[in-house]
Each structure stands twice: as C-alpha cells, then as structure tokens.
Design an enzyme around this catalytic site. Structure first.
Site, PDB file in Angstrom:
ATOM      1  N   HIS A  96     -11.598 -41.800 -13.077  1.00 46.29           N
ATOM      2  CA  HIS A  96     -10.891 -40.973 -14.057  1.00 46.29           C
ATOM      3  C   HIS A  96     -10.615 -39.611 -13.427  1.00 46.29           C
ATOM      4  O   HIS A  96     -11.460 -39.058 -12.722  1.00 46.29           O
ATOM      5  CB  HIS A  96     -11.746 -40.823 -15.314  1.00 46.29           C
ATOM      6  CG  HIS A  96     -11.178 -39.845 -16.290  1.00 46.29           C
ATOM      7  ND1 HIS A  96      -9.876 -39.922 -16.725  1.00 46.29           N
ATOM      8  CD2 HIS A  96     -11.716 -38.764 -16.895  1.00 46.29           C
ATOM      9  CE1 HIS A  96      -9.644 -38.935 -17.562  1.00 46.29           C
ATOM     10  NE2 HIS A  96     -10.744 -38.208 -17.676  1.00 46.29           N
ATOM     11  N   ASN A 100      -5.244 -34.208 -16.108  1.00 42.59           N
ATOM     12  CA  ASN A 100      -5.995 -35.225 -16.848  1.00 42.59           C
ATOM     13  C   ASN A 100      -5.117 -35.773 -17.973  1.00 42.59           C
ATOM     14  O   ASN A 100      -4.850 -35.075 -18.948  1.00 42.59           O
ATOM     15  CB  ASN A 100      -7.267 -34.573 -17.412  1.00 42.59           C
ATOM     16  CG  ASN A 100      -8.156 -35.549 -18.156  1.00 42.59           C
ATOM     17  OD1 ASN A 100      -7.749 -36.678 -18.451  1.00 42.59           O
ATOM     18  ND2 ASN A 100      -9.358 -35.132 -18.472  1.00 42.59           N
ATOM     19  N   CYS A 149     -11.208 -40.496 -22.665  1.00 34.87           N
ATOM     20  CA  CYS A 149     -10.895 -40.725 -21.243  1.00 34.87           C
ATOM     21  C   CYS A 149     -11.407 -42.074 -20.728  1.00 34.87           C
ATOM     22  O   CYS A 149     -11.011 -42.521 -19.651  1.00 34.87           O
ATOM     23  CB  CYS A 149     -11.440 -39.589 -20.403  1.00 34.87           C
ATOM     24  SG  CYS A 149     -10.688 -38.021 -20.859  1.00 34.87           S
TER      25      CYS A 149
HETATM   26  O1  UT7 Z   1     -11.855 -35.939 -19.160  1.00 31.75           O
HETATM   27  C1  UT7 Z   1     -12.752 -35.758 -20.202  1.00 31.75           C
HETATM   28  C2  UT7 Z   1     -13.991 -35.172 -19.759  1.00 31.75           C
HETATM   29  N1  UT7 Z   1     -13.791 -33.801 -19.368  1.00 31.75           N
HETATM   30  C3  UT7 Z   1     -14.264 -33.367 -18.230  1.00 31.75           C
HETATM   31  O2  UT7 Z   1     -14.800 -34.124 -17.465  1.00 31.75           O
HETATM   32  C4  UT7 Z   1     -14.174 -31.874 -17.947  1.00 31.75           C
HETATM   33  C5  UT7 Z   1     -15.508 -31.362 -17.478  1.00 31.75           C
HETATM   34  N2  UT7 Z   1     -15.528 -29.946 -17.243  1.00 31.75           N
HETATM   35  C6  UT7 Z   1     -14.854 -29.354 -16.229  1.00 31.75           C
HETATM   36  O3  UT7 Z   1     -14.121 -29.992 -15.501  1.00 31.75           O
HETATM   37  C7  UT7 Z   1     -15.102 -27.898 -15.971  1.00 31.75           C
HETATM   38  O4  UT7 Z   1     -16.211 -27.457 -16.727  1.00 31.75           O
HETATM   39  C8  UT7 Z   1     -13.879 -26.991 -16.302  1.00 31.75           C
HETATM   40  C9  UT7 Z   1     -12.780 -27.232 -15.292  1.00 31.75           C
HETATM   41  C10 UT7 Z   1     -13.385 -27.268 -17.701  1.00 31.75           C
HETATM   42  C11 UT7 Z   1     -14.302 -25.515 -16.188  1.00 31.75           C
HETATM   43  O5  UT7 Z   1     -14.851 -25.249 -14.905  1.00 31.75           O
HETATM   44  P1  UT7 Z   1     -16.260 -24.514 -14.761  1.00 31.75           P
HETATM   45  O6  UT7 Z   1     -16.486 -24.341 -13.326  1.00 31.75           O
HETATM   46  O7  UT7 Z   1     -17.277 -25.288 -15.542  1.00 31.75           O
HETATM   47  O8  UT7 Z   1     -15.962 -23.108 -15.412  1.00 31.75           O
HETATM   48  P2  UT7 Z   1     -16.683 -22.422 -16.655  1.00 31.75           P
HETATM   49  O9  UT7 Z   1     -16.296 -23.054 -17.929  1.00 31.75           O
HETATM   50  O10 UT7 Z   1     -18.123 -22.239 -16.345  1.00 31.75           O
HETATM   51  O11 UT7 Z   1     -16.016 -20.987 -16.582  1.00 31.75           O
HETATM   52  C12 UT7 Z   1     -16.241 -20.088 -15.475  1.00 31.75           C
HETATM   53  C13 UT7 Z   1     -15.444 -18.828 -15.707  1.00 31.75           C
HETATM   54  C14 UT7 Z   1     -15.644 -18.234 -17.096  1.00 31.75           C
HETATM   55  O12 UT7 Z   1     -15.621 -16.813 -16.976  1.00 31.75           O
HETATM   56  P3  UT7 Z   1     -16.992 -15.971 -16.950  1.00 31.75           P
HETATM   57  O13 UT7 Z   1     -17.697 -16.308 -18.224  1.00 31.75           O
HETATM   58  O14 UT7 Z   1     -17.719 -16.459 -15.734  1.00 31.75           O
HETATM   59  O15 UT7 Z   1     -16.497 -14.575 -16.852  1.00 31.75           O
HETATM   60  C15 UT7 Z   1     -14.424 -18.682 -17.851  1.00 31.75           C
HETATM   61  O16 UT7 Z   1     -14.081 -17.818 -18.909  1.00 31.75           O
HETATM   62  O17 UT7 Z   1     -14.040 -19.107 -15.599  1.00 31.75           O
HETATM   63  C16 UT7 Z   1     -13.377 -18.642 -16.784  1.00 31.75           C
HETATM   64  N3  UT7 Z   1     -12.254 -19.537 -17.040  1.00 31.75           N
HETATM   65  C17 UT7 Z   1     -11.059 -19.372 -16.456  1.00 31.75           C
HETATM   66  N4  UT7 Z   1     -10.574 -18.474 -15.592  1.00 31.75           N
HETATM   67  C18 UT7 Z   1      -9.306 -18.604 -15.170  1.00 31.75           C
HETATM   68  C19 UT7 Z   1     -12.215 -20.618 -17.835  1.00 31.75           C
HETATM   69  N5  UT7 Z   1     -10.995 -21.197 -17.789  1.00 31.75           N
HETATM   70  C20 UT7 Z   1     -10.269 -20.443 -16.937  1.00 31.75           C
HETATM   71  C21 UT7 Z   1      -8.941 -20.522 -16.472  1.00 31.75           C
HETATM   72  N6  UT7 Z   1      -8.500 -19.586 -15.595  1.00 31.75           N
HETATM   73  N7  UT7 Z   1      -8.095 -21.498 -16.834  1.00 31.75           N
END
Ligand code: UT7
Length: 329
Positions: free
Chosen positions: A254, A284, A114
């Site tokens: 980004h 993204n 990225c």
């Molecule tokens: O561009 C390159 C660099 N990349 C980035 O900068 C991305 C950085 N990370 C992020 O933007 C975020 O971490 C994400 C958008 C990828 C995820 O958001 P988050 O708030 O960190 O969510 P999480 O991974 O902590 O997941 C929270 C919950 C989980 O469920 P439990 O364990 O709380 O029951 C996940 O399983 O959300 C669940 N989950 C989803 N639910 C519905 C994960 N993906 C999804 C989804 N839809 N697509």
C-alpha cells in the site's frame, strides 16, 4: 480434478488528468516540496475535478473488459472497495454495473479503507475457488479529494484520486491467490476517521461547520501502527508459506508513505528492486493503490512470479495476500 485457484487474468487502472503538485499545494497550505518528499515520498497526485468515484471505476473496468476480451454481460460479480462511494446507498458497484451494462452481475461495496483491495481480492477469490463463479471483477477506487480538507496540511498533501481493477478467473495450474491473512482492530477508529455523514453524526449544519465530513488523521499514531503491522503481517505470510526473500519476486505494498514501504521491505529482507512503488506520482489513493501498482508494473511481471500484496489502513485494517502471477503480458 485439480484444485481451482483464483487467478488475476488482467489489470487496468484509471487516473484523472489533473495533476496536483507539491508546488501547487504550497500555494494554499503551509507546506513545501521538501517536507512532503522527505516525510512521505510524494511528488504529485491526481485529482478528479468533476464526477463521482463510479466514473473512475468505469474507466478502469471498461479497459479491463476490453483487455481480457470479456463481454459486460459475462461478468458475474463485482466487489468494489471504496470509502468514497457515490452515495451511502445504493452501492457504487450497482452504479458501475449499470453504467457498463454488466446486466448479469450482482455486486457490493466493501469498506476497509486502505486495506479495501486486499479484503476484496481475498473475498472475490473465494467465489472462484468454490467453482461457482467464473468471472469476478474486483475494483479499488477512491475519490479522496471529495473528503479531504484542503485547509488541513497534515492530510491534504497525502491523498489522491484513482482506480484500479482486476479480473479473477479460475485457474487449474495452481496460479493466482495462494493465501491471505486479514486483520482488523476497531479500537483504532479514532486515529483515522471521517467523523460525520454516518448514523453516529448525521449530516447537519453543525457537522458541516465543524468540518466533520473531512478525513481526520493522527498521523504519528497511524504511522506507528502501520509500520509495525504491515511489516509483521508480510513477514508472517512468508513464514506461513515457507517463502524466503529469494523466492519472493515482488512486494506490492500500500502506498501511504515511503518510510512504511521501506520498513516493510526491510522486515521481509527484500531489496528496493523487488518493491513496487508509484507513490511519487499518485500519493495515497486508498483502495486504489494496489491495483494501480499492479497496472504500472504489469509489463515486468512474469507468469509464475511470487507476489506479496500488503496493506494497512483506517479501521484499523491490515493484511497480506500471497499470489502467483498467472500471465505474461
Ligand atoms: O493509508 C492509511 C494509513 N495512513 C498512513 O499510513 C499514514 C501514516 N502517517 C504518516 O505517514 C505520517 O505520520 C505523516 C506523513 C502523516 C506525517 O509525518 P510525521 O513525520 O509523522 O510528521 P508529524 O505528524 O510528526 O509532524 C511533524 C511536524 C509537525 O510540526 P511540529 O509540531 O514538529 O512543529 C507538523 O505540524 O511537521 C508538521 N507538518 C507539516 N509541515 C509541513 C505536518 N504536516 C505538514 C505539512 N507540511 N504538510
């Protein structure tokens, strides 16, 4: 003679037609528009159904050449940032030059995920600043749909396809790239990686079966590093150049997550009106996000505007570029 700086003299984007909405995604993975919007700010993304990354790069660069009245044979160098090249080799830059008749150019691909566009822009600027090159094309392109697992809801909702390109030319009014800070930390590779297809895990039936050719991301870990480092490096380049929240006209961040963008803007003391945001429409697009932002906002930019481009991505890689916009459109 005054110092030569490298100015962006044109920008052009290319987006494939197909729109993959949050609603459509929720028909094949367990997700919802509400989750995706609140966690990321993404509403839809573009998907290229057929054709390689180079075709999107062709779309962007063809338009760029027309817009800047540049003959293909006058381009001297093409630096193309991507993590989804047409082939491991030859480079997509080579393919692009061939497809567009840029016969006198040499070029290469640059892998910085990225952060690819800011790495490539900073590198391209050096060739101009030495006085040796007059026309350098910098491209950011990714066909993320070619490496995304559409059974993995944690990654498939985030990424999209797209390309953007800029022309760099010498400037003697002091406009263009002023400074950059680029960083990397390879110990972050385990958190955001395409595990197979390289020399560590060459393609085999087993790597395919284990779905190792798709992107794997530990979102929470990446988020933690991204939010801190993108904000810090953006503040650092401001301090280094005696810039204030008043003197910065635009943050070009980004587009990975609206929460990361907001945290960066807050650290820089910038209101939302000064932040380029198009994540809602494209998601993204990895190396494509920054030139696509410049393209979307081009008409609002004025000669002399102060821009800070900032990114964080797989590697880890991150950094910021300070530039002065060189034209009114
Ligand atoms: O561009 C390159 C660099 N990349 C980035 O900068 C991305 C950085 N990370 C992020 O933007 C975020 O971490 C994400 C958008 C990828 C995820 O958001 P988050 O708030 O960190 O969510 P999480 O991974 O902590 O997941 C929270 C919950 C989980 O469920 P439990 O364990 O709380 O029951 C996940 O399983 O959300 C669940 N989950 C989803 N639910 C519905 C994960 N993906 C999804 C989804 N839809 N697509």
């Amino acid at each position: 003679m005054s110092k030569i700086t490298a100015a962006i003299t044109g920008v052009q984007g290319y987006l494939p037609d197909y729109i993959l909405t949050n609603e459509e995604l929720s028909t094949f993975v367990d997700t919802s528009d509400e989750w995706i919007m609140t966690r990321t700010g993404i509403k839809e993304r573009r998907i290229m159904k057929d054709g390689p990354s180079s075709d999107m790069a062709v779309g962007a660069v063809k338009g760029l050449l027309e817009k800047t009245n540049t003959k293909p044979e006058d381009v001297e160098l093409v630096i193309l940032a991507t993590v989804t090249p047409d082939y491991p080799f030859p480079s997509t830059a080579n393919v692009l030059c061939d497809k567009l008749g840029m016969k006198n150019a040499w070029g290469y691909d640059l892998i910085a995920a990225c952060s690819g566009f800011i790495y490539a822009l900073s590198t391209g600027a050096q060739f101009i600043e030495t006085g040796r090159y007059k026309k350098v094309v910098v491209v950011g392109v990714d066909k993320m749909s070619s490496i995304i697992d559409y059974e993995d809801r944690t990654t498939c909702v985030i990424f999209g396809d797209g390309a953007g390109a800029v022309m760099l030319e010498p400037n003697e009014e002091g406009l263009g790239v002023q400074d950059f800070i680029l960083r990397s930390d390879g110990s972050g590779r385990e958190y955001l990686v395409q595990p197979a297809g390289g020399s560590l895990n060459p393609a085999s039936a087993e790597t395919v079966e284990k779905r190792m050719h798709f992107v794997r991301q530990e979102g929470k870990q990446v988020f933690k590093f991204a939010v801190t480092n993108m904000a810090e490096v953006s503040a650092e380049i401001m301090e280094k150049n005696n810039l204030t929240s008043e003197s910065v006209d635009w943050l070009v961040p980004h587009q990975a997550n609206l929460r990361i963008i907001d945290a960066t803007a807050k650290r820089m003391g910038l209101p939302r009106e000064k932040v380029m945001i198009n994540i809602e429409k494209y998601g993204n697009t990895t190396a494509g996000t920054l030139p696509l932002c410049l393209w979307d906002y081009e008409k609002q930019l004025k000669k002399g505007d102060t821009l800070i481009l900032s990114a964080f991505g797989g590697g880890f890689t991150w950094g910021a570029v300070y530039l002065k916009w060189a034209y009114n459109s």
